[in-house]
Design an enzyme around this catalytic site. Structure first.
Site, PDB file in Angstrom:
ATOM      1  N   ASP A 165       0.863  -1.201   0.000  1.00  0.00           N
ATOM      2  CA  ASP A 165       0.000   0.000   0.000  1.00  0.00           C
ATOM      3  C   ASP A 165       0.888   1.235   0.000  1.00  0.00           C
ATOM      4  OD1 ASP A 165      -2.435   1.574   0.209  1.00  0.00           O
ATOM      5  OD2 ASP A 165      -1.916   1.927   2.294  1.00  0.00           O
ATOM      6  N   SER A 166       0.266   2.383  -0.260  1.00  0.00           N
ATOM      7  CA  SER A 166       1.008   3.641  -0.225  1.00  0.00           C
ATOM      8  C   SER A 166       1.373   4.044   1.204  1.00  0.00           C
ATOM      9  CB  SER A 166       0.155   4.747  -0.849  1.00  0.00           C
ATOM     10  OG  SER A 166      -1.030   4.902  -0.081  1.00  0.00           O
ATOM     11  N   CYS A 189      -4.357  -1.429  -2.206  1.00  0.00           N
ATOM     12  CA  CYS A 189      -4.533   0.008  -2.434  1.00  0.00           C
ATOM     13  C   CYS A 189      -5.331   0.161  -3.732  1.00  0.00           C
ATOM     14  CB  CYS A 189      -3.161   0.660  -2.569  1.00  0.00           C
ATOM     15  SG  CYS A 189      -3.209   2.397  -3.044  1.00  0.00           S
ATOM     16  N   GLU A 242      -3.372   8.974   7.984  1.00  0.00           N
ATOM     17  CA  GLU A 242      -1.908   8.870   8.155  1.00  0.00           C
ATOM     18  C   GLU A 242      -1.442   9.624   9.404  1.00  0.00           C
ATOM     19  OE1 GLU A 242       0.623   7.194   6.254  1.00  0.00           O
ATOM     20  OE2 GLU A 242      -1.002   6.127   5.245  1.00  0.00           O
ATOM     21  N   CYS A 301     -11.047   3.019  -0.925  1.00  0.00           N
ATOM     22  CA  CYS A 301      -9.667   3.341  -0.541  1.00  0.00           C
ATOM     23  C   CYS A 301      -9.423   2.579   0.746  1.00  0.00           C
ATOM     24  CB  CYS A 301      -9.509   4.842  -0.317  1.00  0.00           C
ATOM     25  SG  CYS A 301      -7.905   5.284   0.404  1.00  0.00           S
ATOM     26  N   HIS A 359      -7.604   3.089   3.163  1.00  0.00           N
ATOM     27  CA  HIS A 359      -7.467   3.894   4.375  1.00  0.00           C
ATOM     28  C   HIS A 359      -8.832   4.161   5.043  1.00  0.00           C
ATOM     29  CE1 HIS A 359      -3.442   4.815   2.879  1.00  0.00           C
ATOM     30  NE2 HIS A 359      -3.177   5.511   3.966  1.00  0.00           N
TER      31      HIS A 359
END
Ligand code: DGL
Length: 278
Positions: free
Chosen positions: A10-11, A73, A154, A186, A188
């Site tokens: 993932d990012s 992701c 994040e 997403c 996240h």
């Protein structure tokens, strides 16, 4: 090959929601997680840059011996899935992604045929969910980008006035369109389920890709006869968490988001910077 780890990419931290589901469904498997925190967020980047970053991250997981790759992701899936399947397919390494499992689950969940999709700007622009749901009859897709959500997650900011206000704005067109299902496009966003559920109310179901993606990983390992060999009593699976960023919070947040399996995070140099030519 069977005893090699599952590679999850993932990012940043979001893919941990998928890694959690994989660990729960496949407790006998070793997992290596790579978060490209040095380059997060991917969602505001050009798809060509995301493609390059994603392939660099996946290459690293292959170097570390991954037997299967999970692109945890949506943005990276939208940008690089086809290339990744060609590149690693040649090496006999299957690639699992997150868009199709979430889209299928969204289609199976809706009753009124109106499905909302929240994603990063790049995912929304790519039309990946429109494509994935195009063949489903009587379904209308209303998508909206939620660009600030990744930044909140994040930072570990998953409650509070700022994130709630942003969520209110991002959800407004979906609520106005009377959706009964919202796909969190997403990885996240499941970390913001509390805020989102409260604003949407009990009549709207949230769909995440975590469980369905873990299911797809499970099925692929079975179909290819790639499950880890049986472990001796008392022998546990190994988990490694790698980040390309030096963020001191990554370790604490990874533990908070994934759980006690995170003993520490290894910081690795980014394999690639945006703007480089391959
Ligand atoms: N977690 C990623 C996704 O599923 C995106 C995060 C980012 O913008 O870097 O789309």
């Amino acid at each position: 090959m069977n005893d090699a780890p599952i590679g999850v990419f993932d990012s940043g931290l979001g893919g941990l929601t998928v890694a959690r589901a994989i660990i729960d469904q496949l407790p006998g498997e070793d997992v290596i997680y790579l978060g490209d925190s040095a380059n997060t967020p991917y969602g505001s980047r050009r798809l060509s840059d995301v493609r390059a970053l994603t392939l660099a991250g996946l290459d690293r997981l292959v170097e570390l011996g991954a037997k299967i790759l999970v692109i945890a992701c949506n943005t990276a899936t939208a940008a690089a899935l086809q290339d990744a399947r060609e590149r690693y397919g040649e090496q006999g390494i299957p690639v699992i992604e997150v868009v199709t499992p979430a889209a299928k689950q969204g289609a199976a969940t809706t009753r009124n045929g109106r499905i909302g999709v929240l994603g990063t700007a790049a995912t929304v622009r790519s039309g990946a969910y429109l494509d994935a749901l195009r063949a489903v009859p009587d379904v209308e897709v209303i998508q909206n980008a939620a660009p600030r959500f990744v930044e909140f997650v994040e930072k570990g900011e998953t409650t509070g006035e700022a994130v709630t206000e942003a969520a209110r704005q991002y959800l407004a067109p979906l609520i106005a369109a009377d959706v009964d299902t919202v796909i969190l496009g997403c990885t996240h966003y499941p970390l913001l389920t509390g805020v989102l559920s409260r604003l949407l109310g009990p009549g709207v179901r949230l769909v995440t890709s975590s469980e369905a993606t873990a299911n797809a990983t499970y099925s692929e390992l079975i179909d290819l006869d790639l499950l880890h060999s049986p472990r001796a009593a008392g022998e546990h699976a190994h988990y490694r968490f790698l980040s390309t960023g030096e963020s001191p919070e990554f370790s604490a947040l990874a533990r908070r988001f994934l759980g006690p399996e995170v003993h520490g995070v290894e910081v690795v140099a980014p394999t690639r910077r945006v703007g480089e030519d391959r």
